[in-house]
Motif scaffolding. Structure first.
Motif: not given
Length: 270
Positions: A37-39, A45-53, A59-70
């Motif tokens: 996001a420095k660019h 838009h990566l800052l609209g996603c959330r990641s967690r272990v 590693v799970v990524v939650e996208l802006p529309e709240r869809t979660a993908c591994t």
């Protein structure tokens, strides 16, 4: 995941590679640029996603529309490509010739003086500089980043309209420094700091980029954040001139566990 929203933890294990789960993965485009996001015009838009272990260490990524993908699910690459408007994939290690792009803000101190002269305009129309991540990592420089409450309080006082939520600065450690003066941490260079079971060495102040000015989850964009830091705290860092700095970079000397509320103490060399 680099440049995605993270999570606040009550406890964490620190290894020589940093905090467990921190920036173990990143997004890569077809031209070898690592998503940062420095660019913001390209990667914001990566800052609209959330990641967690997850509990099973996936590693799970939650996208802006709240869809979660591994991570490892091909659908994740497809969804991230659609979100960013470019073809990307998730990676667990940086290719040898990958690069890191940073937007160049107009205010002085927003990018190290030594780098400003090398700026160019990319396909998004943004002025950027190009560098690399730290070898073997997705970190910009070192593996642990610390900020203090005293310095946050001072910045709020000189820019009361600014939203100096610590999450904007994406620290690994937020230290309650009580009545210490602002930027007292400038004098900690070379110190060994014990936090819980882990031991760190303080390296240098952290030069800041545009990321704190961007929207983070419910936090709105605030372009005044970095201008305030550039006014109040530009300090020498290596051969980079006097960039706007906030926080400290640390190296890990001894791994161990850290819990919310642990004390932080200075340890002398034995």
């Amino acid at each position: 995941m680099k440049s995605m929203l993270g999570e606040s933890l009550a406890s964490v294990v620190v290894t020589h590679a940093g905090l467990s789960g921190d920036r173990t993965h990143a997004v890569l485009d077809e031209e070898g640029a690592i998503g940062s996001a420095k660019h913001p015009r390209k990667w914001g838009h990566l800052l609209g996603c959330r990641s967690r272990v997850a509990e099973d260490d996936t590693v799970v990524v939650e996208l802006p529309e709240r869809t979660a993908c591994t991570v490892g699910d091909p659908d994740l690459d497809a969804r991230l490509s659609k979100l960013l408007g470019i073809q990307v994939c998730v990676i667990a290690s940086a290719p040898a010739h990958s690069r890191l792009e940073r937007a160049v803000p107009e205010y002085e101190g927003g990018v190290p003086d030594a780098m400003r002269a090398s700026k160019s305009v990319d396909g998004t129309g943004e002025k950027i500089t190009v560098g690399k991540v730290a070898p073997g990592t997705f970190f910009d420089y070192r593996r642990v980043h610390l900020v203090t409450t005293s310095s946050l309080t001072m910045l709020r006082s000189v820019c009361p309209a600014g939203d100096f939520d610590p999450r904007r600065f994406r620290p690994n450690l937020l230290v309650d420094t009580g009545e210490l003066p602002p930027f007292a941490e400038d004098g900690w260079k070379g110190w060994r700091l014990r936090v819980g079971e882990a031991l760190f060495r303080v390296l240098v102040p952290t030069p800041r980029c545009v990321v704190p000015t961007l929207g983070h989850d419910e936090l709105k964009p605030d372009p005044g954040i970095m201008r305030a830091i550039a006014r109040e705290h530009r300090v020498p860092v290596f051969d980079l001139g006097r960039p706007a700095c906030f926080g400290l970079y640390l190296d890990v000397l001894e791994p161990g566990g850290i819990r919310l509320g642990d004390t932080i103490t200075r340890e002398d060399e034995s």
